[in-house]
Write an enzyme that holds these catalytic residues in place. Structure first.
Site, short mmCIF file in Angstrom:
data_model
loop_
_atom_site.label_atom_id
_atom_site.label_comp_id
_atom_site.label_asym_id
_atom_site.label_seq_id
_atom_site.Cartn_x
_atom_site.Cartn_y
_atom_site.Cartn_z
N ASP A 183 2.07 -2.30 -1.42
CA ASP A 183 2.06 -3.29 -2.50
C ASP A 183 0.65 -3.74 -2.87
O ASP A 183 0.45 -4.88 -3.31
CB ASP A 183 2.92 -4.52 -2.15
CG ASP A 183 4.34 -4.11 -1.79
OD1 ASP A 183 4.84 -3.15 -2.43
OD2 ASP A 183 4.93 -4.71 -0.88
N ARG A 184 -0.33 -2.90 -2.66
CA ARG A 184 -1.73 -3.20 -2.99
C ARG A 184 -2.31 -4.38 -2.21
O ARG A 184 -3.38 -4.87 -2.52
CB ARG A 184 -1.91 -3.46 -4.49
CG ARG A 184 -1.51 -2.26 -5.33
CD ARG A 184 -2.05 -2.29 -6.73
NE ARG A 184 -1.90 -0.96 -7.32
CZ ARG A 184 -2.87 -0.07 -7.34
NH1 ARG A 184 -4.05 -0.35 -6.82
NH2 ARG A 184 -2.68 1.11 -7.88
#
Ligand SMILES: Cc1cc2nc3c(=O)[nH]c(=O)nc-3n(C[C@H](O)[C@H](O)[C@H](O)COP(=O)(O)O)c2cc1C
Length: 205
Positions: A183-184
């Protein structure tokens, strides 16, 4: 494989007290998997005209002093470093979602270490180091081949290290270890030299 590494993450508790030890840990574990290019990095410099330039190099040493690469000191990167003594170095190990970013002061590697490395190179590479006025504009491939023949004739036996060719040692001021996460929300832990100590800080991804 990518997920497996990404899930583990990097926490403050995992880190060695100094960045070169931490680099050694990461490098050894990645190199042990026999990747093609663990020591491939991009070195960036700022020229006297203020423009940044970046190019690939092979990092040939990393110890408590810092990172070593070898080049022609009259090349574009060499001139930039001779003028301001600074460089940045970035490794990207895409398969395990890791990036290491270094900013540091650059000095000449001691001559005897440059000599030892140069003498370990194959004869063809030694000849090439003399034949190429690295980063200069040349008229043609034929000019380069003619230079090669001249150098071969000049040094029929041992090839000495060119005086303008040697190692640079990047002593880090800042080293960031980046570990990809889902999710970065990646982990970024940076060592920064403050008053002769390494301060460790977490950066937003
Ligand atoms: C995989 C790879 C490894 C390289 N390793 C080196 C190196 O160790 N030293 C070097 O001077 N150039 C190396 N080069 C060439 C540089 O990227 C660059 O073309 C050259 O050093 C001239 O750069 P400059 O004009 O910015 O000084 C390498 C290139 C590649 C693609």
């Amino acid at each position: 494989m990518r997920e497996q590494y990404g899930r583990d993450g990097l926490s403050e508790a995992d880190l060695a007290p100094d960045p070169m030890t931490q680099f050694g840990d990461w490098f050894e574990s990645w190199a042990a998997t026999d990747p093609f290019d663990a020591n491939l990095a991009t070195v960036a410099t700022v020229g006297t005209d203020g423009w940044p330039e970046a190019r690939a190099v092979l990092v040939k040493g990393a110890d408590e002093r810092g990172f070593v690469f070898h080049t022609n000191r009259r090349s574009a990167k060499g001139r930039a470093i001779e003028a301001n003594g600074r460089a940045a170095l970035t490794f990207v190990w895409r398969e395990i979602e890791r990036q290491i970013r270094v900013v540091g002061d650059v000095a000449h590697l001691p001559d005897q270490e440059s000599d030892a490395y140069f003498s370990s190179r194959p004869r063809g590479a030694q000849i090439g180091a003399w034949a190429s006025d690295q980063s200069a504009v040349i008229a043609s491939r034929a000019e380069l081949e003619a230079r090669r023949r001249e150098v071969e004739a000049r040094f029929p036996a041992e090839v000495p290290r060119p005086p303008h060719w040697g190692g640079y040692l990047i002593s880090p001021r800042r080293v960031e270890f980046w570990q990809g996460r889902p999710d970065r929300l990646h982990d970024r832990l940076q060592y920064r030299r403050v008053d002769n100590h390494w301060r460790i800080e977490r950066l937003a991804p």
